[in-house]
Design an enzyme around this catalytic site. Structure first.
Site, PDB file in Angstrom:
ATOM      1  N   ASP A 280       3.102  28.329  -6.303  1.00 50.06           N
ATOM      2  CA  ASP A 280       2.516  29.802  -6.607  1.00 50.06           C
ATOM      3  C   ASP A 280       1.219  29.191  -5.897  1.00 50.06           C
ATOM      4  OD1 ASP A 280       1.981  28.750  -8.559  1.00 50.06           O
ATOM      5  OD2 ASP A 280       1.614  30.504  -9.868  1.00 50.06           O
TER       6      ASP A 280
ATOM      7  N   ASN B  27      23.918 -18.362  -6.374  1.00 50.60           N
ATOM      8  CA  ASN B  27      24.577 -19.599  -6.957  1.00 50.60           C
ATOM      9  C   ASN B  27      25.842 -19.061  -7.808  1.00 50.60           C
ATOM     10  OD1 ASN B  27      21.816 -19.847  -8.081  1.00 50.60           O
ATOM     11  ND2 ASN B  27      21.594 -18.947  -9.794  1.00 50.60           N
TER      12      ASN B  27
END
Length: 876
Positions: free
Chosen positions: A334, A662
């Site tokens: 608004d 890994n």
């Protein structure tokens, strides 16, 4: 002895065919409601009017921590290993698993407690008649037989049989799928009717689109029609786009983990290694490749986000709302109080007729307000801001309460956009005085001076708010209807001023920098809104009026609303329709409003935003409440939502790349070497140390460019990242293997210690490269918490193999030259990663398709969202 009535057996559809008196009799209630003692007894008997519990349950959190099939299998296998005599390795694995699960449990439970505290701060209330008078109670305390009063924008709190109604319409799309509001009235419904045809009943979860009413509660909680649907969907919130991304990511990791562990297990069996050892090692690889603490990191991010937002005066009702806020790319707001100061002041009265003076015009304006001016002082609490500004003007002090008597009033509504009153002077002369939108008032005037339109245009172009005043002499009337609003004489215009907010220009720029398009929906004239936007530097993409919106089909409005930036003279229903049209185009739409008239749009938006000073209806409909009505505060909230996503993605990219690298290295080495490159317990310890350090990621800084637009999951991007940076990690693992075997002639214990330390150092320090697309430290500094956490993990990773517990963990001491070689390899690794990173992101920027918007949230999302208002802190 009279048998107690079971109020749980009543349903609204069954009461639809009964007269109001019988419904009240069956419910043992009256038209002025229950007394407090009876209501308390019924609450004890039927339970709270709730569909959800926000109580944090430690057992459910622990269950989620333990539900991983791989984790359960690892626990069983470790127990079997202990039974077969490998006590040391089993105890080490057991301790690491307990610490890992405990760490995840602690962080996730803390986040749930934060969510519980958040719910306890927010209450949703309803006006109920108790002990013959109005009072406001929590919706969860409603019981069958309560008489409630509801008005425009209100969420129906239970299944209700209407007692009275005024112009009532309800949006029942959440139940029936019908987008148009349906008329409601108290008259009994004859015959068997489907839910959508029960005009005398209101149903939980639906919304009042027009009018007001009173009704008696028939069914509450999970027995209500909406309650059955919500309970059928389960207790948990629906999966957001963010959570769906996590699910897709987890599936990607599952595919990789299953492939790797299967190959490793088969290869180790073919090499003649013991079955139990091969199984433990394979499962440890599976656990190692999975970011075990991802749920905890996400929960910690969200909990930290709510605390950060609270400091910025932003109250988030549910944790997932932070994600919705970060996703937002359109804000409809608004104008009053957001782009303007919100303090409306009366400026001037401009008559358009020679026989009407300024004072007479001002007096007519006062007469046509909804305030009670029959006695002094005139109370303006709850009146619209323009009427309040009139009564606050200095000229109002001279108004005589005895000179005029108000005989009847026709209140303002968003179809007519005007207020009319029937007044009688002390001499007995009657007048209808009408005040409202100039365009609508002038349309019902019979005599409009030629200069009136030019005068009006001049005021609009100056950015003034204007209302028109007209009148008509009548005789012998005691009431008025909209049909009486015709043949009026235009008296003139009342001019008001609401200055643009000084801070609004900077706030709009902040939102633009975040990639958020701001659109203004106002009941004011288009020229006034355009003038305010121009003064604040908001470039207009065009204007749509309420009349034009009504003329569009849903598809046409979706296109037009996407282009326009100002929506003027719009009603509550039109605001909601605009929101739905924007969402139809895939936009993530936020709506900021504070009035009763904004409630429909707040419900329709992806994220409803209101303010602390808003009406109860608006705050109840909102997901987020701003303590200050300031777009700058909202911009901070959006940044926080995006920062959470960015930090979560950091963890994901790190975990996938380094963990994959890994575990790929471990898989390869287990086949090539004559011994396992790392024991199962060592793999789990490595993963635990690494993950622990990453719990500092939620508090990390985020580069500005990562906040410029909403981010969404891109599994293809994550996969490409993993398959580039994972092998780079493996390359340095293989270099470490060669160093240990051919330079230091390492025994298995030394080999494992060396790789353990190198692995911890490289995969932990890589966070400083992956966390930013910039040059780390020089152009993007990590948070102090992340820096010290990472360095502490590396220090712990180096110390453990060398400490007194090293032999217990299966490590042997390392020679000093190894650490010099490690330092050199780590530096080279980080430089290579930085080079690869710049190449990867440059290539991604060239090849990536434009980001697709998140899919609009469906009905299930909105059911859960409304059901969240019916929540208690106890188990249902």
């Amino acid at each position: 002895m009279k048998e107690a009535t079971d109020f749980r057996r009543f349903t609204a559809p069954e009461s639809a065919g009964d007269e109001i008196g019988k419904v009240l009799q069956d419910l043992q209630s009256r038209d002025n409601g229950l007394d407090s003692a009876e209501a308390a007894k019924r609450l004890q008997a039927v339970g709270p009017n709730a569909l959800r519990t926000h109580r944090a349950s430690g057992w459910s959190v622990l269950g989620r921590q333990l539900k991983s099939p791989i984790l359960i299998l690892l626990i069983i296998t470790a127990g079997l290993s202990l039974f077969l005599g490998d006590a040391t390795n089993s105890i080490v694995i057991g301790v690491i698993l307990v610490v890992s699960v405990g760490l995840g449990f602690t962080n996730e439970f803390r986040a749930e407690r934060a969510a519980e505290a958040l719910h306890d701060r927010v209450t949703h209330t309803v006006v109920v008649l108790r002990d013959g008078k109005e009072s406001r109670i929590n919706v969860v305390d409603l019981v069958p037989g309560d008489v409630v009063r509801l008005a425009l924008g209100g969420l129906i709190p239970a299944d209700i049989r209407l007692l009275t109604s005024q112009g009532l319409q309800c949006d029942e799309s959440i139940l029936t799928g019908e987008s148009l509001p349906v008329d409601k009235d108290p008259a009994p419904c004859e015959g068997d009717r489907v839910l959508a045809e029960l005009s005398c009943c209101l149903f939980m979860g639906t919304i009042i689109a027009a009018g007001s009413c009173t009704g008696v509660v028939v069914t509450t909680g999970g027995r209500a029609e909406f309650g059955k649907i919500a309970m059928g969907l389960g207790e948990r919130q629906p999966q957001t786009e963010f959570q769906n991304g996590l699910k897709r990511f987890s599936f990607l990791l599952l595919q990789v983990a299953v492939g790797l562990t299967t190959l490793i297990f088969i290869a180790n069996l073919l090499l003649g290694r013991p079955l139990l050892e091969s199984l433990l090692f394979s499962l440890a690889i599976a656990v190692g490749i999975t970011p075990q603490l991802l749920p905890a990191v996400v929960s910690t991010c969200l909990a930290a986000g709510t605390r950060a937002l609270a400091k910025r005066k932003v109250l988030v009702k549910r944790l997932v709302c932070i994600e919705d806020l970060g996703d937002m790319d359109v804000l409809v707001t608004d104008k009053t109080g957001t782009l303007t100061e919100g303090h409306i002041s009366f400026v001037a009265a401009h008559p358009v007729r020679t026989d009407v003076t300024q004072d007479e015009l001002f007096t007519l304006g006062l007469l046509a307000t909804e305030a009670d001016y029959s006695h002094t002082p005139v109370l303006t609490l709850g009146q619209n801001p323009l009427d309040t500004a009139l009564w606050d003007a200095s000229d109002a002090q001279d108004f005589s309460t005895t000179a005029q008597q108000q005989l009847a009033i026709l209140p303002f509504d968003h179809q007519r956009r005007m207020t009319s009153v029937l007044i009688s002077s002390s001499a007995g002369h009657q007048q209808i005085v009408t005040k409202g939108s100039p365009e609508d008032v002038m349309a019902v005037c019979a005599d409009v001076p030629a200069a009136a339109q030019q005068l009006l245009d001049n005021e609009y172009d100056a950015g003034s708010r204007v209302i028109a005043v007209a009148y008509r002499e009548v005789v012998g009337k005691s009431a008025i209807t909209p049909a009486d609003e015709h043949g009026l004489v235009l008296a003139g215009f009342l001019v008001f001023l609401d200055k643009p907010k000084v801070s609004a220009q900077d706030s709009l720029k902040a939102l633009a920098d975040l990639g958020i398009a701001v659109k203004v929906a106002t009941g004011d004239n288009a020229r006034v809104a355009a003038k305010v936007c121009a003064d604040l530097g908001l470039v207009s993409g065009g204007t749509l009026t309420g009349t034009e919106i009504d003329a569009f089909s849903a598809e046409e409005l979706a296109v037009a609303a996407n282009e326009a930036s100002i929506f003027s003279r719009v009603s509550p229903e039109q605001k909601a329709r605009i929101i739905r049209a924007l969402r139809q185009k895939g936009r993530a739409v936020g709506f900021l409003g504070d009035g009763v008239n904004d409630a429909l749009a707040l419900h329709a938006a992806d994220v409803g935003i209101s303010v602390e000073t808003a009406t109860d209806v608006a705050k109840g409909a909102a997901d987020i409440v701003l303590m200050d009505k300031d777009l700058g505060v909202l911009a901070e909230g959006v940044r926080e939502g995006r920062r959470i996503f960015a930090n979560t993605i950091k963890y994901v990219l790190m975990g996938t790349s380094s963990n994959f690298g890994n575990m790929f290295s471990a898989a390869t080495a287990s086949v090539v070497l004559s011994f396992l490159p790392m024991l199962p317990g060592q793999i789990l310890l490595n993963n635990l140390l690494y993950d622990t350090g990453q719990l500092a990621i939620p508090g990390d800084r985020v580069d500005k460019e990562q906040l410029r637009a909403p981010s969404h999951w891109d599994i293809a991007f994550i996969r490409r990242f993993m398959f580039l940076f994972g092998p780079i990690s493996s390359l340095f693992d293989f270099a470490t293997f060669g160093l240990m075997l051919f330079v230091f002639n390492a025994a298995p214990g030394e080999f494992r210690a060396g790789w353990f330390i190198e692995s911890i150092a490289t995969q932990t320090l890589i966070i400083f490269a992956i966390r930013t697309r910039r040059v780390p430290f020089l152009r993007s500094r990590p948070s102090a918490g992340l820096l010290w956490a990472s360095l502490s993990v590396v220090a712990a990773g180096i110390y453990l193999p060398l400490s007194p517990v090293g032999p217990v963990l299966g490590f042997d001491p390392l020679p000093v030259p190894f650490f010099l070689a490690l330092l050199a390899m780590t530096v080279v690794y980080l430089v290579l990663v930085e080079t690869a990173k710049h190449w990867f992101f440059a290539r991604s920027a060239q090849t990536e398709l434009p980001a697709t918007a998140a899919k609009p949230r469906g009905r299930t999302h909105h059911v859960h969202r409304r059901a969240a208002r019916f929540s208690v802190s106890q188990q249902l």
